[in-house]
Design a protein around this motif. Structure first.
Motif, mmCIF file in Angstrom:
data_model
loop_
_atom_site.group_PDB
_atom_site.id
_atom_site.type_symbol
_atom_site.label_atom_id
_atom_site.label_comp_id
_atom_site.label_asym_id
_atom_site.label_seq_id
_atom_site.Cartn_x
_atom_site.Cartn_y
_atom_site.Cartn_z
ATOM 1 N N GLU A 287 3.808 0.668 10.495
ATOM 2 C CA GLU A 287 4.635 -0.537 10.376
ATOM 3 C C GLU A 287 3.835 -1.706 9.841
ATOM 4 O OE1 GLU A 287 7.730 -0.909 10.571
ATOM 5 O OE2 GLU A 287 8.500 0.694 11.802
ATOM 6 N N PRO A 288 4.438 -2.581 9.050
ATOM 7 C CA PRO A 288 5.772 -2.408 8.488
ATOM 8 C C PRO A 288 5.725 -1.454 7.304
ATOM 9 C CG PRO A 288 4.857 -4.442 7.659
ATOM 10 C CD PRO A 288 3.829 -3.849 8.603
ATOM 11 N N TYR A 289 6.757 -0.609 7.191
ATOM 12 C CA TYR A 289 6.806 0.313 6.068
ATOM 13 C C TYR A 289 8.226 0.413 5.531
ATOM 14 C CZ TYR A 289 8.852 3.997 8.972
ATOM 15 O OH TYR A 289 9.677 4.709 9.784
ATOM 16 N N ALA A 290 8.312 0.833 4.291
ATOM 17 C CA ALA A 290 9.578 1.181 3.658
ATOM 18 C C ALA A 290 9.405 2.607 3.180
ATOM 19 C CB ALA A 290 9.878 0.252 2.490
ATOM 20 N N ALA A 291 10.405 3.454 3.399
ATOM 21 C CA ALA A 291 10.262 4.861 3.049
ATOM 22 C C ALA A 291 11.338 5.305 2.071
ATOM 23 C CB ALA A 291 10.332 5.723 4.314
ATOM 24 N N THR A 292 10.933 6.174 1.156
ATOM 25 C CA THR A 292 11.873 6.842 0.264
ATOM 26 C C THR A 292 11.652 8.338 0.435
ATOM 27 O OG1 THR A 292 10.318 6.743 -1.587
ATOM 28 C CG2 THR A 292 11.960 4.990 -1.449
ATOM 29 N N PHE A 293 12.718 9.102 0.252
ATOM 30 C CA PHE A 293 12.672 10.544 0.451
ATOM 31 C C PHE A 293 13.195 11.236 -0.794
ATOM 32 C CE2 PHE A 293 11.630 10.351 4.876
ATOM 33 C CZ PHE A 293 12.111 9.115 5.263
ATOM 34 N N HIS A 294 12.483 12.254 -1.248
ATOM 35 C CA HIS A 294 12.882 13.044 -2.421
ATOM 36 C C HIS A 294 12.984 14.502 -1.982
ATOM 37 C CE1 HIS A 294 12.023 9.765 -5.315
ATOM 38 N NE2 HIS A 294 11.083 9.456 -4.444
ATOM 39 N N TYR A 295 14.203 14.955 -1.739
ATOM 40 C CA TYR A 295 14.421 16.346 -1.360
ATOM 41 C C TYR A 295 14.705 17.172 -2.606
ATOM 42 C CZ TYR A 295 14.832 14.591 3.389
ATOM 43 O OH TYR A 295 14.574 13.996 4.583
ATOM 44 N N VAL A 296 14.515 18.473 -2.519
ATOM 45 C CA VAL A 296 14.907 19.378 -3.594
ATOM 46 C C VAL A 296 16.373 19.716 -3.333
ATOM 47 C CG1 VAL A 296 14.527 21.606 -4.707
ATOM 48 C CG2 VAL A 296 12.578 20.309 -3.822
ATOM 49 N N ALA B 42 -3.248 -8.076 6.679
ATOM 50 C CA ALA B 42 -3.154 -9.404 6.075
ATOM 51 C C ALA B 42 -1.850 -10.054 6.530
ATOM 52 C CB ALA B 42 -3.185 -9.301 4.551
ATOM 53 N N TRP B 43 -1.899 -11.354 6.687
ATOM 54 C CA TRP B 43 -0.703 -12.069 7.094
ATOM 55 C C TRP B 43 0.360 -11.946 6.010
ATOM 56 C CZ3 TRP B 43 2.077 -16.272 5.242
ATOM 57 C CH2 TRP B 43 3.029 -16.786 6.124
ATOM 58 N N PRO C 119 5.472 -4.531 2.973
ATOM 59 C CA PRO C 119 5.483 -3.274 3.741
ATOM 60 C C PRO C 119 4.720 -2.176 3.018
ATOM 61 C CG PRO C 119 7.729 -4.029 3.251
ATOM 62 C CD PRO C 119 6.789 -4.946 2.552
ATOM 63 N N ARG C 120 4.144 -1.278 3.791
ATOM 64 C CA ARG C 120 3.532 -0.100 3.199
ATOM 65 C C ARG C 120 4.662 0.757 2.640
ATOM 66 N NH1 ARG C 120 0.379 -0.449 8.307
ATOM 67 N NH2 ARG C 120 -1.632 -1.259 7.659
ATOM 68 N N PHE D 233 0.844 -1.190 0.000
ATOM 69 C CA PHE D 233 0.000 0.000 0.000
ATOM 70 C C PHE D 233 0.878 1.238 0.000
ATOM 71 C CE2 PHE D 233 -2.758 3.151 2.085
ATOM 72 C CZ PHE D 233 -3.859 3.056 1.264
ATOM 73 N N LYS D 234 0.597 2.173 -0.879
ATOM 74 C CA LYS D 234 1.439 3.350 -1.088
ATOM 75 C C LYS D 234 0.827 4.594 -0.459
ATOM 76 C CE LYS D 234 4.607 5.403 -3.789
ATOM 77 N NZ LYS D 234 5.948 5.096 -3.813
#
Length: 133
Positions: free
Chosen positions: A97-106, A58-59, A63-64, A10-11
């Motif tokens: 949680e559980p999540y995976a994160a990405t970051f986009h800075y200027v 869900a089992w 990760p989100r 899930f995004k």
């Protein structure tokens, strides 16, 4: 057609500035959150908004995917407060949680290329592709 990231979980796209943030859920097109202050209270309000929109647990679910996009360049040594609690997974962010994160800075390079500010639509485009920064 599904987003290229749909298979990864899930995004949640977060568009942040120094004072506020807004979220969009690509799996639910056209749905954007209200704008929340970039404070602990704003984060709690956001989680209350998000909870009923999350898929049922869900089992062994993937990760989100949390994609954070800066609205503008931040001064050196200064980042929005939203980033630190998410990164350290403190309340209320640990509810993702559980999540995976990405970051986009200027970055300075982005500014030289003419990308001084970003909109929520820009954030959705950035988050549809592979993580850049």
């Amino acid at each position: 057609m599904a987003s290229p990231l749909a298979a990864t979980g899930f995004k949640i796209v977060l568009w942040v500035s120094m004072t506020q943030f807004q979220a969009a859920l690509p799996a639910q097109p056209g749905l954007a959150s209200p704008t929340f202050p970039d404070t602990a209270a704003g984060a709690a309000e956001f989680m209350a908004w998000l909870r009923p929109r999350l898929p049922a647990p869900a089992w062994n679910a993937p990760p989100r995917q949390v994609c954070v996009v800066a609205a503008q360049a931040f001064p050196p040594g200064r980042r929005p407060s939203l980033i630190a609690p998410l990164y350290r997974s403190q309340p209320p962010w640990h509810g993702l949680e559980p999540y995976a994160a990405t970051f986009h800075y200027v970055t300075a390079e982005d500014r030289r290329a003419g990308a001084g500010t970003r909109s929520l639509a820009d954030a959705l485009r950035l988050c549809a592709g592979p993580a850049a920064r």
